[in-house]
Design an enzyme around this catalytic site. Structure first.
Site, PDB file in Angstrom:
ATOM      1  N   ARG A  15      33.130  40.243  25.524  1.00 47.12           N
ATOM      2  CA  ARG A  15      33.023  41.572  24.934  1.00 47.12           C
ATOM      3  C   ARG A  15      32.525  42.568  25.983  1.00 47.12           C
ATOM      4  O   ARG A  15      32.004  42.183  27.025  1.00 47.12           O
ATOM      5  CB  ARG A  15      32.070  41.556  23.740  1.00 47.12           C
ATOM      6  CG  ARG A  15      32.610  40.858  22.519  1.00 47.12           C
ATOM      7  CD  ARG A  15      31.568  40.731  21.414  1.00 47.12           C
ATOM      8  NE  ARG A  15      30.519  39.762  21.757  1.00 47.12           N
ATOM      9  CZ  ARG A  15      29.494  39.471  20.971  1.00 47.12           C
ATOM     10  NH1 ARG A  15      29.359  40.095  19.800  1.00 47.12           N
ATOM     11  NH2 ARG A  15      28.596  38.568  21.332  1.00 47.12           N
ATOM     12  N   LYS A  74      25.106  41.602  25.004  1.00 46.49           N
ATOM     13  CA  LYS A  74      24.154  40.512  24.818  1.00 46.49           C
ATOM     14  C   LYS A  74      22.891  40.722  25.640  1.00 46.49           C
ATOM     15  O   LYS A  74      22.854  41.534  26.563  1.00 46.49           O
ATOM     16  CB  LYS A  74      24.798  39.171  25.198  1.00 46.49           C
ATOM     17  CG  LYS A  74      25.902  38.732  24.247  1.00 46.49           C
ATOM     18  CD  LYS A  74      25.420  38.595  22.802  1.00 46.49           C
ATOM     19  CE  LYS A  74      24.470  37.436  22.596  1.00 46.49           C
ATOM     20  NZ  LYS A  74      24.003  37.318  21.184  1.00 46.49           N
ATOM     21  N   TYR A  93      22.164  43.837  21.930  1.00 45.69           N
ATOM     22  CA  TYR A  93      21.603  42.785  21.089  1.00 45.69           C
ATOM     23  C   TYR A  93      20.557  42.059  21.918  1.00 45.69           C
ATOM     24  O   TYR A  93      20.848  41.592  23.020  1.00 45.69           O
ATOM     25  CB  TYR A  93      22.684  41.797  20.646  1.00 45.69           C
ATOM     26  CG  TYR A  93      23.622  42.321  19.585  1.00 45.69           C
ATOM     27  CD1 TYR A  93      23.153  42.700  18.335  1.00 45.69           C
ATOM     28  CD2 TYR A  93      24.986  42.421  19.834  1.00 45.69           C
ATOM     29  CE1 TYR A  93      24.009  43.170  17.357  1.00 45.69           C
ATOM     30  CE2 TYR A  93      25.862  42.885  18.860  1.00 45.69           C
ATOM     31  CZ  TYR A  93      25.365  43.265  17.627  1.00 45.69           C
ATOM     32  OH  TYR A  93      26.214  43.734  16.663  1.00 45.69           O
ATOM     33  N   HIS A  95      17.671  39.870  20.238  1.00 44.03           N
ATOM     34  CA  HIS A  95      17.238  38.629  19.586  1.00 44.03           C
ATOM     35  C   HIS A  95      16.012  38.046  20.288  1.00 44.03           C
ATOM     36  O   HIS A  95      15.956  36.857  20.624  1.00 44.03           O
ATOM     37  CB  HIS A  95      18.380  37.612  19.556  1.00 44.03           C
ATOM     38  CG  HIS A  95      19.582  38.079  18.789  1.00 44.03           C
ATOM     39  ND1 HIS A  95      19.569  38.254  17.424  1.00 44.03           N
ATOM     40  CD2 HIS A  95      20.834  38.422  19.204  1.00 44.03           C
ATOM     41  CE1 HIS A  95      20.759  38.667  17.016  1.00 44.03           C
ATOM     42  NE2 HIS A  95      21.541  38.785  18.074  1.00 44.03           N
ATOM     43  N   GLU A 117      20.255  44.746  16.567  1.00 40.51           N
ATOM     44  CA  GLU A 117      20.091  43.971  15.340  1.00 40.51           C
ATOM     45  C   GLU A 117      18.889  44.377  14.504  1.00 40.51           C
ATOM     46  O   GLU A 117      18.763  43.940  13.352  1.00 40.51           O
ATOM     47  CB  GLU A 117      20.036  42.470  15.637  1.00 40.51           C
ATOM     48  CG  GLU A 117      18.752  41.971  16.271  1.00 40.51           C
ATOM     49  CD  GLU A 117      18.718  42.096  17.780  1.00 40.51           C
ATOM     50  OE1 GLU A 117      17.763  41.589  18.390  1.00 40.51           O
ATOM     51  OE2 GLU A 117      19.641  42.707  18.362  1.00 40.51           O
ATOM     52  N   ASP A 197      21.054  31.563  -2.300  1.00 47.07           N
ATOM     53  CA  ASP A 197      20.272  32.697  -1.809  1.00 47.07           C
ATOM     54  C   ASP A 197      18.990  32.774  -2.623  1.00 47.07           C
ATOM     55  O   ASP A 197      18.961  32.370  -3.796  1.00 47.07           O
ATOM     56  CB  ASP A 197      21.061  34.002  -1.919  1.00 47.07           C
ATOM     57  CG  ASP A 197      20.502  35.095  -1.016  1.00 47.07           C
ATOM     58  OD1 ASP A 197      21.054  35.291   0.086  1.00 47.07           O
ATOM     59  OD2 ASP A 197      19.515  35.744  -1.406  1.00 47.07           O
ATOM     60  N   VAL A 238      21.463  32.579   7.192  1.00 43.80           N
ATOM     61  CA  VAL A 238      20.241  33.300   6.824  1.00 43.80           C
ATOM     62  C   VAL A 238      19.805  34.223   7.957  1.00 43.80           C
ATOM     63  O   VAL A 238      20.081  33.966   9.128  1.00 43.80           O
ATOM     64  CB  VAL A 238      19.092  32.339   6.465  1.00 43.80           C
ATOM     65  CG1 VAL A 238      19.453  31.503   5.262  1.00 43.80           C
ATOM     66  CG2 VAL A 238      18.741  31.447   7.658  1.00 43.80           C
ATOM     67  N   ASP A 269      21.184  32.099  17.235  1.00 42.03           N
ATOM     68  CA  ASP A 269      20.644  33.051  18.215  1.00 42.03           C
ATOM     69  C   ASP A 269      19.281  33.590  17.802  1.00 42.03           C
ATOM     70  O   ASP A 269      18.619  34.281  18.580  1.00 42.03           O
ATOM     71  CB  ASP A 269      21.622  34.200  18.479  1.00 42.03           C
ATOM     72  CG  ASP A 269      22.051  34.936  17.224  1.00 42.03           C
ATOM     73  OD1 ASP A 269      21.558  34.591  16.134  1.00 42.03           O
ATOM     74  OD2 ASP A 269      22.886  35.853  17.333  1.00 42.03           O
ATOM     75  N   ILE A 301      29.141  33.829  18.588  1.00 44.31           N
ATOM     76  CA  ILE A 301      30.400  33.467  17.925  1.00 44.31           C
ATOM     77  C   ILE A 301      31.457  34.562  18.060  1.00 44.31           C
ATOM     78  O   ILE A 301      32.615  34.279  18.385  1.00 44.31           O
ATOM     79  CB  ILE A 301      30.149  33.116  16.441  1.00 44.31           C
ATOM     80  CG1 ILE A 301      29.321  31.834  16.342  1.00 44.31           C
ATOM     81  CG2 ILE A 301      31.459  32.940  15.692  1.00 44.31           C
ATOM     82  CD1 ILE A 301      28.909  31.458  14.927  1.00 44.31           C
TER      83      ILE A 301
END
Length: 371
Positions: A15, A74, A93, A95, A117, A197, A238, A269, A301
């Site tokens: 990407r 990333k 992103y 994480h 995120e 959930d 989740v 991640d 992914i």
């Protein structure tokens, strides 16, 4: 503002953080965009495409990083830490709850780390995570089905079955964007789909979305244990914004699954929600077997479909990049509370509570150091 877009260096990451249309929007607003050569090739975007939109192509990563605002896809890799400098803005992103080394490097270099995120609206919506969650959710079933094939080490079941033969059982833990999009593909393939959930209202919404086509269950240890045992494909979907994913599926539960079953953990991640996933995998080597079960633990992914993912991502990130460039970081924080929640590190401090908890580090409220 001068904006740098380096080529992604994470393994199998194709990407890119900006498209020619984004370059043109920034250029027309008086900003300069510097893109590392071949940064867009993996997404089908050439240097010539970028130049036509007004970008400056630079030959090295160092030159792409040498600017006030850096836009990526990333989290930075170790070899990129050398490009950090005090006061630099990094928008990507991150994480960080699962990336201690990255967090330490951002803090020690006093880089302002803004995570796609954790930008969160008052409604709870995560606008910059949503398109990648949609892709990851759909792909979780796509790849899971592939690894259910006997030749791939799976149990050899056709997901939708055929007349006279029952379909496969697909169990999805989590009913958010990832889980919902996983269910769309699973239902479309004709699987027996069960979704769990903790939010009963969300389960009602899912029943309305897929009337008569899925089974919904409250997410608790008993129900998870029961459903995991009979799952052909288990999808972990989740998310706790900014924090480590809770370990909902134990090693013992995985041991109860039939040989050849498949597990896909989209939350890997963020540390993963499935206890038996003990390491992150890559697109080149995406799976490993444990307790006879195939584990798919790829952390990026959507990187498998970069042409789709790049445009889906930049559709939502570019307006934020443009506002950030136009207003500057301080003014944007004041004017946009959702954007302010995107700040993970600022002036050498962790300013996002869930990130700090995930890292077991001191949390500093943004308003105490922001002027």
């Amino acid at each position: 503002m001068k904006i740098g877009v380096p080529k992604e260096v994470k393994q199998d990451e194709n990407r890119v953080a900006m498209t020619p249309s984004g370059v043109m929007s920034l250029k027309n607003s008086g900003h300069q965009v510097f893109i590392e050569t071949n940064a867009g090739v993996g997404s089908g975007i050439s240097d010539r495409d970028y130049q036509g939109a007004g970008a400056v192509i630079v030959p090295t990563a160092e030159e792409a990083w040498a600017h006030e605002l850096i836009v990526k896809v990333k989290e930075p890799q170790k070899e990129e830490f050398a490009y950090f400098k005090e006061g630099q803005l990094l928008f990507t992103y991150l994480h960080l709850a699962a990336e201690t080394e990255v967090a330490d490097a951002l803090i020690s270099n006093k880089v302002t780390g803004i995570a796609y995120e954790t930008i969160q609206k008052n409604t709870g919506e995560l606008p910059l995570l949503t398109p990648m969650s949609e892709i990851a959710g759909r792909m979780s079933v796509q790849v899971g089905v592939h690894f259910l094939e006997k030749i791939q080490g799976g149990k050899g079941v056709l997901v939708g079955g055929v007349p006279g033969v029952e379909p496969a059982n697909i169990v999805i833990i989590g009913g958010g964007f990832v889980g919902t999009n996983a269910a769309k593909v699973a239902v479309g393939l004709g699987a027996n789909v069960t979704m769990l959930d903790i939010n009963i209202n969300r389960l009602r919404e899912l029943e309305d979305t897929f009337p008569g086509k899925i089974t919904t269950l409250a997410s608790n240890e008993y129900n998870i244990q029961t459903q995991v045992m009979k799952a052909d494909l288990l999808v972990g979907a989740v998310l706790v914004p900014g924090a480590r994913a809770p370990k909902l599926v134990t090693e013992e539960m995985i041991q109860s699954m039939e040989d050849g079953s498949v597990v896909v953990d989209v939350a890997v991640d963020q540390g993963g929600s499935i206890e038996s996933i003990d390491h992150v995998t890559t697109h080149e080597n995406p799976v490993y077997k444990k307790h006879g079960v195939t584990h798919y633990a790829v952390a990026n992914i959507p990187g498998a479909v970069p042409k789709t993912a790049t445009y889906a991502l930049t559709n939502v990130t570019t307006p934020y990049v443009l506002k950030l460039a136009n207003l500057g970081i301080d003014e944007f924080i004041r004017k946009d509370s959702a954007f302010a929640k995107g700040l993970n590190t600022y002036k050498g401090k962790i300013v996002h509570e869930a990130v700090a908890q995930g890292l077991d580090r001191r949390y500093v409220e943004l308003h105490t150091i922001f002027h």
